[in-house]
Motif scaffolding. Structure first.
Motif, mmCIF file in Angstrom:
data_model
loop_
_atom_site.group_PDB
_atom_site.id
_atom_site.type_symbol
_atom_site.label_atom_id
_atom_site.label_comp_id
_atom_site.label_asym_id
_atom_site.label_seq_id
_atom_site.Cartn_x
_atom_site.Cartn_y
_atom_site.Cartn_z
ATOM 1 N N ASP A 25 27.051 34.839 2.084
ATOM 2 C CA ASP A 25 27.186 35.375 3.440
ATOM 3 C C ASP A 25 28.623 35.839 3.642
ATOM 4 O O ASP A 25 29.552 35.034 3.596
ATOM 5 C CB ASP A 25 26.836 34.308 4.482
ATOM 6 C CG ASP A 25 25.383 33.860 4.393
ATOM 7 O OD1 ASP A 25 24.556 34.699 4.027
ATOM 8 O OD2 ASP A 25 25.105 32.681 4.689
ATOM 9 N N TYR A 26 28.817 37.138 3.868
ATOM 10 C CA TYR A 26 30.133 37.717 4.067
ATOM 11 C C TYR A 26 30.356 38.008 5.555
ATOM 12 O O TYR A 26 29.445 38.451 6.250
ATOM 13 C CB TYR A 26 30.290 39.012 3.268
ATOM 14 C CG TYR A 26 30.289 38.812 1.769
ATOM 15 C CD1 TYR A 26 31.457 38.479 1.092
ATOM 16 C CD2 TYR A 26 29.114 38.966 1.029
ATOM 17 C CE1 TYR A 26 31.458 38.309 -0.277
ATOM 18 C CE2 TYR A 26 29.107 38.802 -0.345
ATOM 19 C CZ TYR A 26 30.287 38.467 -0.996
ATOM 20 O OH TYR A 26 30.273 38.291 -2.351
ATOM 21 N N THR A 27 31.581 37.768 6.004
ATOM 22 C CA THR A 27 31.943 38.057 7.388
ATOM 23 C C THR A 27 32.564 39.436 7.481
ATOM 24 O O THR A 27 33.568 39.717 6.818
ATOM 25 C CB THR A 27 32.937 37.013 7.929
ATOM 26 O OG1 THR A 27 32.329 35.721 7.899
ATOM 27 C CG2 THR A 27 33.342 37.337 9.364
ATOM 28 N N GLU A 28 31.976 40.297 8.293
ATOM 29 C CA GLU A 28 32.475 41.648 8.486
ATOM 30 C C GLU A 28 33.480 41.698 9.639
ATOM 31 O O GLU A 28 33.444 40.874 10.568
ATOM 32 C CB GLU A 28 31.320 42.596 8.810
ATOM 33 C CG GLU A 28 30.414 42.873 7.629
ATOM 34 C CD GLU A 28 31.042 43.830 6.637
ATOM 35 O OE1 GLU A 28 31.437 44.940 7.034
ATOM 36 O OE2 GLU A 28 31.148 43.467 5.455
ATOM 37 N N GLU A 29 34.371 42.694 9.580
ATOM 38 C CA GLU A 29 35.337 42.878 10.648
ATOM 39 C C GLU A 29 34.664 43.468 11.889
ATOM 40 O O GLU A 29 33.788 44.330 11.772
ATOM 41 C CB GLU A 29 36.458 43.829 10.204
ATOM 42 C CG GLU A 29 37.384 43.245 9.163
ATOM 43 C CD GLU A 29 38.146 42.045 9.687
ATOM 44 O OE1 GLU A 29 38.628 42.102 10.845
ATOM 45 O OE2 GLU A 29 38.249 41.049 8.950
ATOM 46 N N PRO A 30 35.035 43.005 13.095
ATOM 47 C CA PRO A 30 34.462 43.581 14.321
ATOM 48 C C PRO A 30 34.900 45.028 14.512
ATOM 49 O O PRO A 30 35.928 45.456 13.965
ATOM 50 C CB PRO A 30 35.001 42.678 15.434
ATOM 51 C CG PRO A 30 36.235 42.063 14.850
ATOM 52 C CD PRO A 30 35.979 41.915 13.384
#
Length: 395
Positions: A25-30
């Motif tokens: 699970d990767y966190t994307e930039e807002p």
């Protein structure tokens, strides 16, 4: 035969169990540009949201006063300590900079807080309860223990925002309720240490940084974000609540190379044929933000002196759950407009000081700010400093 079947069953069971464990699970930039007007005041804007920047912070601001039509807004920013950046700039101007000194500067920034740059361009109308905009945001950041051990990403996103807000009278107060939908197309290039070093080396020696990126992996896909928000106005006070990327905004990515992606876009405005990513997930996490603002009304003197003070707490869920430090979630700032021409701002962004300056002449709006933000879990883990500049044609 029985033993063989048993081994087949065990192997199949292992594959079923291991497959979910292999997914990441990767966190994307807002989807938020670094607005100088917002960053200068410590990134506290939820309760005071209005105009162009309400597209990125609180859709309830669409029906507030101070709406605007932005014919073109262009922003650029750099992640670097301002004093170090000025020293490097002086060296480039007077010719005293060398490849060694530039690499020393890059190493210092990469290992202390991160080095990168970004830009955005947009057109929008916000007012009378309507928010419409088309904005492109590019951003990059490299960090690590050394230049050889650094990594990061380069992201480009084109987003379209459309939303509505309604003002309601409530026992002498006014409440604004708004929401928007935000379809986005994003290209994301994860930068390994080898690719990142090639890019920085090209920048330091005057080489072609784009060529160094061509072999890098590239992800491209679409995502649809949903935002809702509210603002309660009671005299001089306002209270704001926004929920950005409701439920988390997930991107469905296809994989190729950066060179193939950019070549295909330049030739036909289409993405190349790639490999769909089905196991891993890439999500912009939902952010619940609460804010308070005080905006005194000096009547006829407001055109001469117009001050405001605001405080925000982002990631309210993380705060209530005790998973985040309060200092990394707190944003506070003050702004004063003088003669409706000049604005001065200062703030406390996640425990770090910020400052901003703005100038408005007829339809030309210019703003600049210096800031520091915390990229780690606690204050002091990874303070990332920078400067941002915005020039807009709006009325």
């Amino acid at each position: 035969m029985t033993v063989t079947r048993s081994w087949v069953f065990v192997a199949l069971f292992a594959l079923v169990v291991a497959a979910p464990l292999a997914a990441v699970d990767y966190t994307e930039e807002p989807f938020v540009p670094l607005s100088p007007e917002v960053m200068g005041r410590g990134e506290s804007f939820v309760a005071d949201a209005h105009g162009y920047d309400s597209l990125f912070f609180n859709p309830a601001g669409f029906s507030r006063e101070n709406g605007s039509f932005t014919l073109l807004a262009g922003s650029s920013w750099i992640y670097s300590r301002p004093d170090a950046l000025l020293t490097v700039g002086e060296g480039l101007v007077d010719g005293s900079s060398t490849t060694a000194s530039l690499l020393t500067y890059m190493n210092s920034q990469v290992t202390t807080g991160g080095l990168g740059a970004g830009a955005s361009a947009g057109i929008a109308y916000v007012g009378n309860g309507l928010g419409l905009g088309a904005v492109f945001i590019a951003d990059s950041l490299l960090s690590g223990p050394t230049l050889l051990g650094m990594n990061g990403s380069l992201t480009g996103t084109l987003g379209f925002i459309g939303g509505l807000s309604f003002p309601l009278d409530l026992f002498g107060a006014k409440i604004h309720l708004g929401g928007d939908v935000r379809p986005m197309v994003r290209v994301r290039a994860p930068l390994t240490s080898g690719v990142a070093l090639g890019v920085l080396s090209a920048l330091a020696t005057g080489g072609d940084a784009v060529s160094a990126l061509n072999a890098a992996g590239s992800l491209y896909g679409v995502g649809i974000g949903l935002d809702i928000g509210s603002i309660l106005e009671v005299g001089w006070f306002t209270v704001g609540l926004s929920m950005r990327d409701l439920g988390g905004t997930q991107f469905r990515y296809t994989q190729s190379t950066f060179g193939a992606t950019t070549s295909s876009l330049a030739a036909s405005m289409k993405f190349p044929t790639g490999t769909a990513i089905t196991a891993d997930t890439y999500t912009i996490p939902m952010d619940i933000r609460f804010g308070l603002s005080l905006h005194p009304d000096f009547g006829t003197f407001s055109g001469i002196l117009d001050p405001s003070v605001s405080v925000d707490l982002d990631d309210v869920a993380g705060f209530l759950g005790g998973t985040s430090s309060v200092w990394t979630l707190l944003h506070a700032g003050a702004e004063v407009r003088i003669l409706s021409l000049v604005s001065l701002s200062a703030g406390l962004n996640q425990g770090y000081l910020t400052a901003g300056l703005g100038l408005k002449l007829l339809f030309l709006d210019v703003n600049a700010a210096f800031f520091t933000r915390e990229l780690g879990a606690h204050l002091g883990d990874q303070p990332n400093s920078g400067a941002t500049l915005d020039v807009a044609i709006r009325w």
